[in-house]
Design a protein around this motif. Structure first.
Motif, PDB file in Angstrom:
ATOM      1  N   VAL A  76      44.692-134.703  32.771  1.00  0.00           N
ATOM      2  CA  VAL A  76      45.275-135.874  32.122  1.00  0.00           C
ATOM      3  C   VAL A  76      45.722-135.464  30.726  1.00  0.00           C
ATOM      4  CG1 VAL A  76      44.772-138.200  31.263  1.00  0.00           C
ATOM      5  CG2 VAL A  76      43.724-137.403  33.397  1.00  0.00           C
ATOM      6  N   GLY A  77      46.918-135.889  30.343  1.00  0.00           N
ATOM      7  CA  GLY A  77      47.357-135.600  28.981  1.00  0.00           C
ATOM      8  C   GLY A  77      48.778-135.120  28.899  1.00  0.00           C
TER       9      GLY A  77
ATOM     10  N   ILE B 211      44.422-135.608  20.582  1.00  0.00           N
ATOM     11  CA  ILE B 211      45.657-136.394  20.724  1.00  0.00           C
ATOM     12  C   ILE B 211      46.401-136.047  22.020  1.00  0.00           C
ATOM     13  CG2 ILE B 211      46.965-134.800  19.197  1.00  0.00           C
ATOM     14  CD1 ILE B 211      47.510-138.599  19.548  1.00  0.00           C
ATOM     15  N   GLN B 212      46.354-134.757  22.390  1.00  0.00           N
ATOM     16  CA  GLN B 212      47.070-134.341  23.613  1.00  0.00           C
ATOM     17  C   GLN B 212      46.440-134.955  24.861  1.00  0.00           C
ATOM     18  OE1 GLN B 212      45.824-132.175  21.365  1.00  0.00           O
ATOM     19  NE2 GLN B 212      47.514-130.955  20.569  1.00  0.00           N
ATOM     20  N   HIS B 213      45.165-135.307  24.786  1.00  0.00           N
ATOM     21  CA  HIS B 213      44.518-135.984  25.915  1.00  0.00           C
ATOM     22  C   HIS B 213      44.806-137.493  25.843  1.00  0.00           C
ATOM     23  CE1 HIS B 213      41.740-136.467  29.225  1.00  0.00           C
ATOM     24  NE2 HIS B 213      41.313-137.553  28.611  1.00  0.00           N
ATOM     25  N   ILE B 214      44.660-138.041  24.644  1.00  0.00           N
ATOM     26  CA  ILE B 214      44.828-139.494  24.440  1.00  0.00           C
ATOM     27  C   ILE B 214      46.199-139.971  24.935  1.00  0.00           C
ATOM     28  CG2 ILE B 214      44.992-141.288  22.645  1.00  0.00           C
ATOM     29  CD1 ILE B 214      42.160-140.363  22.765  1.00  0.00           C
ATOM     30  N   VAL B 215      47.267-139.208  24.670  1.00  0.00           N
ATOM     31  CA  VAL B 215      48.607-139.670  25.065  1.00  0.00           C
ATOM     32  C   VAL B 215      48.723-139.884  26.574  1.00  0.00           C
ATOM     33  CG1 VAL B 215      49.887-138.735  23.103  1.00  0.00           C
ATOM     34  CG2 VAL B 215      49.572-137.316  25.136  1.00  0.00           C
ATOM     35  N   GLY B 216      47.856-139.225  27.333  1.00  0.00           N
ATOM     36  CA  GLY B 216      47.940-139.349  28.787  1.00  0.00           C
ATOM     37  C   GLY B 216      47.136-140.498  29.359  1.00  0.00           C
TER      38      GLY B 216
ATOM     39  N   ALA C 242      33.304-138.997  17.560  1.00  0.00           N
ATOM     40  CA  ALA C 242      34.339-138.409  18.437  1.00  0.00           C
ATOM     41  C   ALA C 242      35.548-139.341  18.470  1.00  0.00           C
ATOM     42  CB  ALA C 242      33.775-138.198  19.839  1.00  0.00           C
ATOM     43  N   PRO C 243      36.754-138.803  18.314  1.00  0.00           N
ATOM     44  CA  PRO C 243      37.972-139.644  18.275  1.00  0.00           C
ATOM     45  C   PRO C 243      38.185-140.491  19.530  1.00  0.00           C
ATOM     46  CG  PRO C 243      38.481-137.349  17.741  1.00  0.00           C
ATOM     47  CD  PRO C 243      37.035-137.380  18.097  1.00  0.00           C
ATOM     48  N   ILE C 244      37.563-140.112  20.642  1.00  0.00           N
ATOM     49  CA  ILE C 244      37.746-140.891  21.878  1.00  0.00           C
ATOM     50  C   ILE C 244      37.283-142.339  21.665  1.00  0.00           C
ATOM     51  CG2 ILE C 244      35.480-140.314  22.931  1.00  0.00           C
ATOM     52  CD1 ILE C 244      38.776-140.519  24.882  1.00  0.00           C
ATOM     53  N   PHE C 245      36.301-142.540  20.763  1.00  0.00           N
ATOM     54  CA  PHE C 245      35.804-143.902  20.521  1.00  0.00           C
ATOM     55  C   PHE C 245      36.862-144.784  19.838  1.00  0.00           C
ATOM     56  CE2 PHE C 245      31.476-141.779  20.745  1.00  0.00           C
ATOM     57  CZ  PHE C 245      31.143-142.355  21.975  1.00  0.00           C
ATOM     58  N   ASP C 246      37.852-144.159  19.205  1.00  0.00           N
ATOM     59  CA  ASP C 246      38.915-144.947  18.549  1.00  0.00           C
ATOM     60  C   ASP C 246      39.775-145.692  19.570  1.00  0.00           C
ATOM     61  OD1 ASP C 246      37.970-143.871  16.227  1.00  0.00           O
ATOM     62  OD2 ASP C 246      39.539-142.335  16.064  1.00  0.00           O
ATOM     63  N   VAL C 247      39.843-145.158  20.791  1.00  0.00           N
ATOM     64  CA  VAL C 247      40.683-145.831  21.802  1.00  0.00           C
ATOM     65  C   VAL C 247      39.828-146.500  22.891  1.00  0.00           C
ATOM     66  CG1 VAL C 247      42.716-144.350  21.504  1.00  0.00           C
ATOM     67  CG2 VAL C 247      40.979-143.692  23.164  1.00  0.00           C
ATOM     68  N   ALA C 248      38.496-146.355  22.777  1.00  0.00           N
ATOM     69  CA  ALA C 248      37.619-146.863  23.847  1.00  0.00           C
ATOM     70  C   ALA C 248      37.417-148.374  23.745  1.00  0.00           C
ATOM     71  CB  ALA C 248      36.279-146.155  23.784  1.00  0.00           C
TER      72      ALA C 248
END
Ligand code: FAD
Length: 333
Positions: A261-262, A282-287, A303-309
């Motif tokens: 994914v990404g 970011i390369q993962h988040i865009v996907g 972890a930045p993943i929590f910003d979009v969770a």
């Protein structure tokens, strides 16, 4: 003469009489371009016994549909489809022609671009037009994904692009829309074809393709090793989800590239996306950022993943995932 070329076209990919989702997404994107340029939006439909699909194409935004219906076009083949598309393009001269970046869409677009001696931007993720010059602005990641490049086709027509599935949005279906159906004849003979479709072998694996999945359980390097990553498979199996992963996981050989994914993998929009042991580069988040619900598990609270969770669990995935599996199994009893 460029003035002879007018209109935005979308190649409508159908398989056994079913329109591919990306074609409907392209009608949504094409609608905006056509409105900006004040020209009609056309769907281009090839196949056998496919005329019945025209109302659907119109209901998703097309003003008109060009249909070429012929027994030789029953199954996709480069040669026959290319002939049909080229005949239409030479006769009606579109200024922009879009295709889904699917295996067949990419194959057809590159063959058509070569024959028409025009440019093709592959794997586009953004589309716009420079109205003053009537130029299609097709943007895509370039140089390994580090920059976005906007590619123009200044000297040839039509301007063509393949567009990644799930990046553009389809319009709401509107059955009250009306449009024209233009049927075109084509001279094709089976005996002239150099290839034959002997058999279509369907992928009978239970798991949905990543791009079609409603629920995706994705794992990252935080799973530790291949054995730890088995927990991702186990959770997915328990809840009937499809497995995805980060590029680092693919590079480690824990998953095949099709499951990545990404930015350099798939762009997906499932209803639920589990991001487990994934940092959130970011390369993962865009996907995956447009997933409806994102549930992240990571031991690092920053972890930045929590910003979009939507929901976040801070903790050790190796301890948490077995508990989730257990609970889901209890719920299923
Ligand atoms: P890491 O960044 O190493 O993250 C591991 C995470 O797991 C960390 O946040 C850590 O806190 C957490 N963790 C560790 N142990 C545990 C535990 N026991 N329990 C819970 N959490 C734990 N990446 C993609 O994913 N897709 C792409 O398409 C893609 N394309 C790229 C294109 C380019 C041009 C470049 C330069 C990079 C690309 N990348 C892509 C790579 C991307 O930059 C990241 O390196 C990658 O996404 C990181 O993968 P990861 O999250 O699995 O690993």
């Amino acid at each position: 003469m460029f003035e002879d070329y007018r209109g935005v076209w979308v190649f409508i990919e159908q398989n056994e009489g079913e329109i591919e989702g990306v074609s409907l997404e392209l009608l949504g994107a094409g609608r905006k371009l056509a409105d900006k340029l004040s020209v009609p939006l056309s769907g281009v439909l090839l196949g056998h016994d496919v005329k019945g699909l025209c109302p659907e194409i119109i209901s998703y935004g097309a003003d008109q549909v060009f249909v070429v219906d012929h027994p030789v076009l029953k199954d996709y083949r480069t040669e026959s489809y290319m002939k049909g598309v080229i005949q239409l393009a030479e006769k009606f001269k579109p200024e922009i022609f879009l295709y889904g970046a699917t295996p067949n869409g990419k194959d057809l677009a590159s063959a058509v671009a070569t024959d028409l001696s025009t440019g093709l931007t592959a794997d586009t993720t953004m589309l716009d037009v420079d109205l003053d010059n009537r130029l299609l602005e097709a943007s895509r990641p370039a140089f390994g994904g580090n920059i976005m490049a906007t590619i123009l086709c200044k000297k040839h027509r039509p301007q063509m692009a393949t567009v990644r599935p799930k990046v553009m949005k389809a319009l709401e279906k509107d059955n009250s829309r009306v449009g024209k159906i233009i049927e075109e004849e084509i001279f094709l003979q089976e005996e002239d074809m150099r290839t034959k479709v002997l058999k279509i072998v369907k992928d009978i694996t239970k798991k949905a393709r990543l791009t079609d999945a409603h629920v995706v359980v994705a794992g990252g390097k935080g799973m530790g090793d291949l054995q730890g990553f088995q927990l991702i498979h186990e959770l997915a199996e328990t809840i009937g989800a499809t497995v995805g992963g980060t590029r680092d996981v693919v590079e480690a050989g824990w998953l095949p590239h099709e499951q990545q994914v990404g930015q350099t993998g798939e762009t997906i929009t499932p209803k639920i996306y589990f991001a487990i042991g994934i940092s959130g580069a970011i390369q993962h988040i865009v996907g995956m950022k447009n997933s409806e619900f994102i549930i992240a598990i990571n031991k690092d609270p920053n972890a930045p993943i929590f910003d979009v969770a939507t929901y976040g669990i801070v903790g050790d995935a190796i301890e948490i995932v077995p508990k989730l599996i257990e609970q889901f199994k209890v719920m299923q009893k």
